[in-house]
Design a protein around this motif. Sequence first.
Motif, PDB file in Angstrom:
ATOM      1  N   HIS A 263      38.006  62.184  37.393  1.00  0.00           N
ATOM      2  CA  HIS A 263      39.074  62.765  36.587  1.00  0.00           C
ATOM      3  C   HIS A 263      39.014  64.289  36.565  1.00  0.00           C
ATOM      4  O   HIS A 263      40.042  64.960  36.636  1.00  0.00           O
TER       5      HIS A 263
ATOM      6  N   ILE B 155      33.315  58.078  37.190  1.00  0.00           N
ATOM      7  CA  ILE B 155      34.718  58.065  36.768  1.00  0.00           C
ATOM      8  C   ILE B 155      35.087  59.389  36.119  1.00  0.00           C
ATOM      9  O   ILE B 155      36.176  59.942  36.349  1.00  0.00           O
TER      10      ILE B 155
ATOM     11  N   THR C 107      37.931  55.878  44.208  1.00  0.00           N
ATOM     12  CA  THR C 107      38.923  55.835  43.144  1.00  0.00           C
ATOM     13  C   THR C 107      38.345  55.066  41.957  1.00  0.00           C
ATOM     14  O   THR C 107      37.359  54.326  42.085  1.00  0.00           O
ATOM     15  N   VAL C 108      38.997  55.223  40.804  1.00  0.00           N
ATOM     16  CA  VAL C 108      38.556  54.490  39.609  1.00  0.00           C
ATOM     17  C   VAL C 108      38.645  52.987  39.865  1.00  0.00           C
ATOM     18  O   VAL C 108      37.757  52.219  39.483  1.00  0.00           O
ATOM     19  N   SER C 109      39.704  52.556  40.538  1.00  0.00           N
ATOM     20  CA  SER C 109      39.866  51.128  40.831  1.00  0.00           C
ATOM     21  C   SER C 109      38.727  50.615  41.704  1.00  0.00           C
ATOM     22  O   SER C 109      38.191  49.526  41.481  1.00  0.00           O
ATOM     23  N   GLU C 110      38.333  51.401  42.718  1.00  0.00           N
ATOM     24  CA  GLU C 110      37.235  50.977  43.598  1.00  0.00           C
ATOM     25  C   GLU C 110      35.923  50.909  42.833  1.00  0.00           C
ATOM     26  O   GLU C 110      35.113  49.994  43.028  1.00  0.00           O
TER      27      GLU C 110
ATOM     28  N   ARG D  60      31.231  47.985  40.635  1.00  0.00           N
ATOM     29  CA  ARG D  60      30.641  47.417  39.417  1.00  0.00           C
ATOM     30  C   ARG D  60      30.238  45.946  39.568  1.00  0.00           C
ATOM     31  O   ARG D  60      29.142  45.563  39.141  1.00  0.00           O
TER      32      ARG D  60
ATOM     33  N   LEU E 133      35.537  50.274  39.647  1.00  0.00           N
ATOM     34  CA  LEU E 133      35.533  49.169  38.691  1.00  0.00           C
ATOM     35  C   LEU E 133      35.578  47.800  39.366  1.00  0.00           C
ATOM     36  O   LEU E 133      34.955  46.837  38.880  1.00  0.00           O
ATOM     37  N   HIS E 134      36.293  47.692  40.483  1.00  0.00           N
ATOM     38  CA  HIS E 134      36.524  46.370  41.074  1.00  0.00           C
ATOM     39  C   HIS E 134      35.711  46.093  42.337  1.00  0.00           C
ATOM     40  O   HIS E 134      35.638  44.947  42.774  1.00  0.00           O
TER      41      HIS E 134
END
Length: 374
Positions: free
Chosen positions: A262, A258, A235-238, A244, A240-241
């Motif tokens: 999408h 990312i 996921t985008v959250s995974e 990264r 980024l957090h």
Amino acid sequence: MSTQVNEASSPGTTKGTNTDDIDVVDRVGLDMGRLCMNDLYSDVEFLVEEQRLPAHRNILAVRSEYFRAMLYGDMAESKQREIRLNVPVDAFKKILGYIYTGTLPLSKLDVDQILDLLNLVHFFGLQNVEAAIEKNLQQNASLSNICKILNAAHRYSMNGLRKNCLNFMDCKASDVLNHASFEMLSKELLEEVVRRDTFVAPEVEIFRTVCKWNQLNPSADIKTVISHIRLPLMTVSELLHVVRPTGIFELDQILDAIDQVHTRKNLHYRCVKLPGEKLPLKTFTKYVYDHVTKIPKFSLINCITVTVSGGAEFTVFVSNDDEVWDEVGVYALKSNVTKDIHFTERCVRYISIEILKPNQNENYIIKVILKYNV
């Protein structure tokens, strides 16, 4: 399951029908066993972990090519009464027992003892024992020892055992990742596991485990390992957090991932190949004529077997994310007639059956079997 190496197929039995025949192979085995590690008639001693183990050159030479070369060839040991061996003493005693008696009760050993034994068996070239050990390890593989067994299979080029280990790990991917023994894998095997399309687990779990492995092996270069991490499956959250902050991937790689998250295009899913798993869809309520079923794992399929009570015309859709759907085709079936729908193999997580022109008085029941046909 128990496994025992026994070279006598039916010890102590009379072969043939002639009552004048004599067969005392079991007695001979017992007599030979009495000579094992016995000073009687011994002409060589092995010094193993400071223990003296007497033996008989002629018996060892007849039973093992390795000992024949050592004791009767051009090696220095051929002229020595005492020979020092740097091997585990317990495993070596079991090898001597096998050489003298032809039996080796593997069922009484745990996996660690068998792996110690395998090292010597391979070193001494006892191929029939190695084959029996391979069978034993296949039967006794578990979550707690599978990584040890895989390491051994790789080390000794036991390809059948290696394949079975990898298939076992595919079936229990998340459990394997969360087990402490996963850290035992060599870098080469870690990479082999991570790159497998059939190793199905949340990608973020795989990434975290690789990071943990790297912390325990800081000198290892994991570039080739992380090249098999499929960032767009997170996921985008995974991204980024979790990804990264580690600094393992470049920012551009994360941004590209990312973008793929999408667009949902060209995603390289991990999936298991289904031999034929029954997934009955729930009974449809009247006036509701489409239904979505989630498959337990991403599955590689190329065939769907469909049965519709009442008969109907219907459309089959498949999806990986319950958002983007691919139409497989439009089909018609008579009541309770089964049809195999074949298509190009694809990785699927969701399946939808939509009834066309439904009879509002019919309570449709649809049964589906997903398959991978060879």
